[in-house]
Write an enzyme that holds these catalytic residues in place. Structure first.
Site, PDB file in Angstrom:
ATOM      1  N   GLU A  70      -6.744   2.803  17.379  1.00 18.55           N
ATOM      2  CA  GLU A  70      -6.504   2.392  19.194  1.00 18.55           C
ATOM      3  C   GLU A  70      -7.539   3.787  19.581  1.00 18.55           C
ATOM      4  OE1 GLU A  70      -2.806   1.046  19.002  1.00 18.55           O
ATOM      5  OE2 GLU A  70      -2.711   0.421  20.792  1.00 18.55           O
ATOM      6  N   GLU A  91      -0.367  -4.300  13.470  1.00 20.72           N
ATOM      7  CA  GLU A  91       0.917  -3.433  14.256  1.00 20.72           C
ATOM      8  C   GLU A  91       1.633  -4.503  13.938  1.00 20.72           C
ATOM      9  OE1 GLU A  91      -1.522  -2.304  15.819  1.00 20.72           O
ATOM     10  OE2 GLU A  91      -1.695  -0.105  17.205  1.00 20.72           O
TER      11      GLU A  91
HETATM   12  C1  LIG Z   1      -0.623   6.126  16.682  1.00 21.52           C
HETATM   13  C2  LIG Z   1       0.566   6.509  17.893  1.00 21.52           C
HETATM   14  C3  LIG Z   1       1.764   5.456  18.925  1.00 21.52           C
HETATM   15  C4  LIG Z   1       1.669   5.514  19.801  1.00 21.52           C
HETATM   16  C5  LIG Z   1       2.486   5.004  19.624  1.00 21.52           C
HETATM   17  C6  LIG Z   1       2.707   4.983  21.617  1.00 21.52           C
HETATM   18  C7  LIG Z   1       4.718   4.277  21.299  1.00 21.52           C
HETATM   19  C8  LIG Z   1       4.797   2.924  22.582  1.00 21.52           C
HETATM   20  C9  LIG Z   1       4.013   1.857  21.952  1.00 21.52           C
HETATM   21  C10 LIG Z   1       4.719   1.550  20.102  1.00 21.52           C
HETATM   22  C11 LIG Z   1       3.737   0.365  19.078  1.00 21.52           C
HETATM   23  C12 LIG Z   1       2.721   1.146  18.302  1.00 21.52           C
HETATM   24  C13 LIG Z   1       1.786   1.736  18.159  1.00 21.52           C
HETATM   25  C14 LIG Z   1       1.100   1.556  17.553  1.00 21.52           C
HETATM   26  C15 LIG Z   1       1.388   1.827  16.136  1.00 21.52           C
HETATM   27  C16 LIG Z   1       1.034   2.259  14.293  1.00 21.52           C
HETATM   28  O1  LIG Z   1      -0.307   2.407  14.601  1.00 21.52           O
HETATM   29  S1  LIG Z   1       1.811   1.177  13.465  1.00 21.52           S
HETATM   30  C17 LIG Z   1       1.171   1.260  11.775  1.00 21.52           C
HETATM   31  C18 LIG Z   1      -0.044   0.882  11.321  1.00 21.52           C
HETATM   32  N1  LIG Z   1      -0.434   1.219  10.188  1.00 21.52           N
HETATM   33  C19 LIG Z   1      -1.156   0.802   9.622  1.00 21.52           C
HETATM   34  O2  LIG Z   1       0.002  -0.577   9.439  1.00 21.52           O
HETATM   35  C20 LIG Z   1      -1.150   0.927   8.254  1.00 21.52           C
HETATM   36  C21 LIG Z   1       0.167   1.239   6.677  1.00 21.52           C
HETATM   37  N2  LIG Z   1      -1.117   1.855   5.956  1.00 21.52           N
HETATM   38  C22 LIG Z   1      -1.368   0.479   5.096  1.00 21.52           C
HETATM   39  O3  LIG Z   1      -1.225  -0.869   5.191  1.00 21.52           O
HETATM   40  C23 LIG Z   1      -2.390   1.175   3.834  1.00 21.52           C
HETATM   41  O4  LIG Z   1      -1.697   2.524   3.160  1.00 21.52           O
HETATM   42  C24 LIG Z   1      -3.656   1.129   3.319  1.00 21.52           C
HETATM   43  C25 LIG Z   1      -3.729   1.077   4.910  1.00 21.52           C
HETATM   44  C26 LIG Z   1      -4.299  -0.264   3.552  1.00 21.52           C
HETATM   45  C27 LIG Z   1      -3.765   1.674   2.556  1.00 21.52           C
HETATM   46  O5  LIG Z   1      -3.015   0.723   1.092  1.00 21.52           O
HETATM   47  P1  LIG Z   1      -2.962   2.051  -0.192  1.00 21.52           P
HETATM   48  O6  LIG Z   1      -4.745   2.227  -0.673  1.00 21.52           O
HETATM   49  O7  LIG Z   1      -1.883   0.758  -0.917  1.00 21.52           O
HETATM   50  O8  LIG Z   1      -3.011   3.128  -0.236  1.00 21.52           O
HETATM   51  P2  LIG Z   1      -0.559   4.016   0.350  1.00 21.52           P
HETATM   52  O9  LIG Z   1      -0.208   3.794  -1.233  1.00 21.52           O
HETATM   53  O10 LIG Z   1      -0.133   2.586   0.967  1.00 21.52           O
HETATM   54  O11 LIG Z   1      -1.000   4.837   1.480  1.00 21.52           O
HETATM   55  C28 LIG Z   1      -0.962   6.167   0.600  1.00 21.52           C
HETATM   56  C29 LIG Z   1      -0.028   7.105   1.159  1.00 21.52           C
HETATM   57  O12 LIG Z   1       0.279   6.999   2.795  1.00 21.52           O
HETATM   58  C30 LIG Z   1       1.218   6.462   3.231  1.00 21.52           C
HETATM   59  N3  LIG Z   1       0.952   5.488   4.702  1.00 21.52           N
HETATM   60  C31 LIG Z   1      -0.203   5.265   5.166  1.00 21.52           C
HETATM   61  N4  LIG Z   1       0.075   4.588   5.940  1.00 21.52           N
HETATM   62  C32 LIG Z   1       1.104   5.066   6.507  1.00 21.52           C
HETATM   63  C33 LIG Z   1       1.963   5.040   7.912  1.00 21.52           C
HETATM   64  N5  LIG Z   1       1.167   3.976   8.918  1.00 21.52           N
HETATM   65  N6  LIG Z   1       2.928   6.059   8.037  1.00 21.52           N
HETATM   66  C34 LIG Z   1       3.710   6.778   7.104  1.00 21.52           C
HETATM   67  N7  LIG Z   1       2.797   6.845   6.002  1.00 21.52           N
HETATM   68  C35 LIG Z   1       1.575   6.044   5.697  1.00 21.52           C
HETATM   69  C36 LIG Z   1       1.913   5.580   1.686  1.00 21.52           C
HETATM   70  O13 LIG Z   1       3.329   5.007   2.304  1.00 21.52           O
HETATM   71  C37 LIG Z   1       1.562   5.970   0.746  1.00 21.52           C
HETATM   72  O14 LIG Z   1       2.553   6.928   0.852  1.00 21.52           O
HETATM   73  P3  LIG Z   1       2.973   7.822  -0.773  1.00 21.52           P
HETATM   74  O15 LIG Z   1       3.893   6.373  -1.420  1.00 21.52           O
HETATM   75  O16 LIG Z   1       3.760   8.619  -0.838  1.00 21.52           O
HETATM   76  O17 LIG Z   1       1.836   8.176  -1.260  1.00 21.52           O
END
Ligand SMILES: CCCCCCCCCCCCC/C=C/C(=O)SCCNC(=O)CCNC(=O)[C@H](O)C(C)(C)COP(=O)(O)OP(=O)(O)OC[C@H]1O[C@@H](n2cnc3c(N)ncnc32)[C@H](O)[C@@H]1OP(=O)(O)O
Length: 258
Positions: free
Chosen positions: A112, A132
């Site tokens: 976004e 999301e």
């Molecule tokens: C951005 C600001 C928002 C403003 C909000 C306004 C408020 C009012 C509106 C509210 C509405 C919300 C709007 C927005 C919301 C979001 O953005 S929600 C989050 C969306 N993102 C995701 O869902 C992505 C999540 N991650 C994944 O799916 C996977 O990481 C991946 C991209 C598919 C990669 O997978 P892989 O290669 O297997 O790596 P992982 O092991 O999953 O990740 C590595 C480590 O990183 C950590 N991690 C990944 N994404 C996040 C995250 N979004 N938040 C926190 N941590 C994350 C993951 O846990 C791993 O950590 P460790 O296990 O410690 O290594």
């Protein structure tokens, strides 16, 4: 400016590169938002900065909101996180071009944010998406309003309902990113593109950005008035004189950005 924890800023040859470095996924927290709100206005106001590049460290551009932070579903927390919208507006209204260099996963609030930038260049291994809804959340970091304006209502709705992570190639196909570059060439191509854009008439680009946004919701009469106001500013600019003269002199223009 006080030292940043998560943003590394380098300014060279008119290019300000803002590198997001918040392991492991460059996920967004209120602290990271505050750093953006500190850094971006300074770069916007700095006349030596002709283009701003946003990119991340490692395999994440921005993984979106930090999910652990978002577990606090209180309104207070969401008001704090909602300041991400202010970051986007600062970029969208910056009087200079902003390039989102998607080095890796650009998801949720990360994707976004990129919608508020003027050019989206993705590394071939990057992914882009709005997951999301897979978390039961609303794509409420600006995307539900900017994505339809970019892709059209139906395509934007499908992308957000399905929450799919698109490959860079697929994102390019639908116009979600503008350029895809092999990983090994990514840094060099971003640097080249940034240098090219830094050499353009910066102030005129800033005017184009704001007048297009201002004119969009208006009727044609109002929009034409916005355009005419911009034209009157540009014809008084040094860059307009330089551009025209350089053509007559049969040489490359040397725009100074004002
Ligand atoms: C951005 C600001 C928002 C403003 C909000 C306004 C408020 C009012 C509106 C509210 C509405 C919300 C709007 C927005 C919301 C979001 O953005 S929600 C989050 C969306 N993102 C995701 O869902 C992505 C999540 N991650 C994944 O799916 C996977 O990481 C991946 C991209 C598919 C990669 O997978 P892989 O290669 O297997 O790596 P992982 O092991 O999953 O990740 C590595 C480590 O990183 C950590 N991690 C990944 N994404 C996040 C995250 N979004 N938040 C926190 N941590 C994350 C993951 O846990 C791993 O950590 P460790 O296990 O410690 O290594």
């Amino acid at each position: 400016m006080r030292p940043m924890t998560f943003l590394n800023v380098d300014v060279a040859a008119g290019v300000a590169t803002v590198v997001i470095d918040r392991p492991p996924a460059n996920a967004v927290t209120p602290e990271l938002i505050e750093e953006f709100l500190t850094v971006v206005p300074g770069l916007s106001d700095d006349p030596s900065v002709r283009v701003i590049v946003l990119t991340g460290v490692g395999r994440f551009f921005i993984a979106g909101a930090d999910i652990a932070v978002m577990r606090d579903l209180s309104l207070d927390n969401h008001v704090r996180m909602r300041r991400w919208i202010e970051v986007q507006r600062l970029l969208e209204l910056a009087p200079k071009p902003v390039i989102a260099a998607l080095n890796g996963h650009a998801l949720g609030g990360g994707a976004e944010l990129s919608l508020a930038c003027d050019l989206r260049i993705a590394a071939a291994s990057a992914t882009v998406g709005f997951p999301e809804m897979q978390l039961g959340l609303f794509p409420g970091a600006g995307g539900s309003q900017r994505l339809p304006r970019l892709l059209g209502l139906h395509k934007a709705k499908l992308l957000m309902i399905e929450g799919r992570r698109l490959s860079a190639a697929s994102a390019l196909e639908i116009g979600l990113v503008d350029e895809v570059v092999p990983d090994e060439e990514f840094a060099a191509v971003v640097a080249t593109r940034a240098a090219e854009w830094a050499a353009k008439p910066t102030a005129t680009i800033g005017l184009l950005k704001t007048s297009m946004l201002e004119g969009a919701p208006l009727d044609m009469e109002g929009a034409m008035a916005v355009e005419w106001a911009a034209v009157q500013q540009v014809i008084a600019s040094e860059d307009a004189a330089e551009g025209l003269q350089s053509f007559l002199d049969k040489r490359k223009p040397e725009f100074r950005g004002n």
